[in-house]
Design a protein around this motif. Structure first.
Motif, mmCIF file in Angstrom:
data_model
loop_
_atom_site.group_PDB
_atom_site.id
_atom_site.type_symbol
_atom_site.label_atom_id
_atom_site.label_comp_id
_atom_site.label_asym_id
_atom_site.label_seq_id
_atom_site.Cartn_x
_atom_site.Cartn_y
_atom_site.Cartn_z
ATOM 1 N N VAL A 257 2.184 -9.469 9.195
ATOM 2 C CA VAL A 257 3.145 -8.390 9.064
ATOM 3 C C VAL A 257 4.131 -8.754 7.966
ATOM 4 C CG1 VAL A 257 4.952 -7.099 10.227
ATOM 5 C CG2 VAL A 257 2.896 -7.744 11.463
ATOM 6 N N LEU B 249 1.956 -6.681 18.343
ATOM 7 C CA LEU B 249 2.404 -6.027 17.115
ATOM 8 C C LEU B 249 2.040 -4.556 17.100
ATOM 9 C CD1 LEU B 249 1.489 -8.772 14.493
ATOM 10 C CD2 LEU B 249 3.777 -8.046 15.166
ATOM 11 N N ARG B 250 0.847 -4.235 17.575
ATOM 12 C CA ARG B 250 0.434 -2.826 17.601
ATOM 13 C C ARG B 250 1.245 -2.032 18.614
ATOM 14 N NH1 ARG B 250 -4.577 -5.242 16.421
ATOM 15 N NH2 ARG B 250 -5.230 -4.650 14.330
ATOM 16 N N ALA C 256 4.350 -2.684 19.512
ATOM 17 C CA ALA C 256 5.680 -2.513 18.923
ATOM 18 C C ALA C 256 5.638 -1.439 17.836
ATOM 19 C CB ALA C 256 6.177 -3.844 18.355
ATOM 20 N N GLU C 257 4.589 -1.424 17.061
ATOM 21 C CA GLU C 257 4.461 -0.420 16.009
ATOM 22 C C GLU C 257 4.307 0.981 16.603
ATOM 23 O OE1 GLU C 257 0.757 -0.001 13.574
ATOM 24 O OE2 GLU C 257 2.104 -0.795 12.021
ATOM 25 N N ALA C 258 3.569 1.097 17.699
ATOM 26 C CA ALA C 258 3.381 2.395 18.330
ATOM 27 C C ALA C 258 4.678 2.922 18.932
ATOM 28 C CB ALA C 258 2.292 2.304 19.405
ATOM 29 N N GLY D 293 7.547 2.362 17.691
ATOM 30 C CA GLY D 293 8.491 2.599 16.606
ATOM 31 C C GLY D 293 9.503 1.509 16.410
#
Length: 155
Positions: free
Chosen positions: A131, A147-148, A150-152, A154
């Motif tokens: 990242v 990480l995915r 957290a990304e989902a 926002g």
């Protein structure tokens, strides 16, 4: 009976590949400058240059090497156009298509390795990039899931 190839070491192949890469690049450059390079010879030269560069720089990413060759070929073609006054699109297209075919073979080999080492893992979970480009080791599967998430959300 042993073949002379059986006696080669990887270091000797690397050194020979570096010499072949330099000679091929010079020959291609001469061909572009003198406008003697045909589409067929550009394709063959591109293939030899690609193979020798991949062997000559084993620690360098293949995509970066092939990208550099593509940029070099486009630049050489434009310099040839300035010299001759004629842009040879077919010669450039054949040379770049040769690079594309080499990249396709490399991608197939990568997918084969993934099929052997991670047969049940989704391709999206095999992402090895970091990242923000920061990190020494690729993230583990658990880190990728976090990480995915957290990304989902926002974050």
């Amino acid at each position: 009976m042993q073949s002379p190839i059986d006696k080669l070491t990887p270091d000797q192949i690397l050194r020979l590949a570096r010499i072949v890469a330099i000679v091929t690049a010079l020959a291609l450059g001469f061909g572009y400058v003198t406008d003697l390079l045909t589409p067929v010879s550009a394709g063959i030269g591109s293939f030899v240059l690609t193979c020798s560069l991949l062997l000559a720089a084993p620690r360098q990413r293949a995509t970066e090497l092939l990208g550099a060759v593509a940029v070099w070929q486009c630049f050489a073609e434009f310099l040839s156009t300035l010299e001759s006054g004629e842009f040879q699109l077919w010669r450039l297209a054949v040379a770049v298509a040769t690079l594309g075919m080499a990249m396709a073979v490399i991608r197939v080999q990568h997918l084969r390795a993934l099929m052997r080492n991670h047969p049940q893992t989704k391709v999206g979970d095999l992402d090895r990039r970091t990242v923000g480009g920061i990190g020494v080791l690729p993230p583990t599967d658990a880190e990728l899931v976090q990480l995915r998430k957290a990304e989902a959300m926002g974050l």
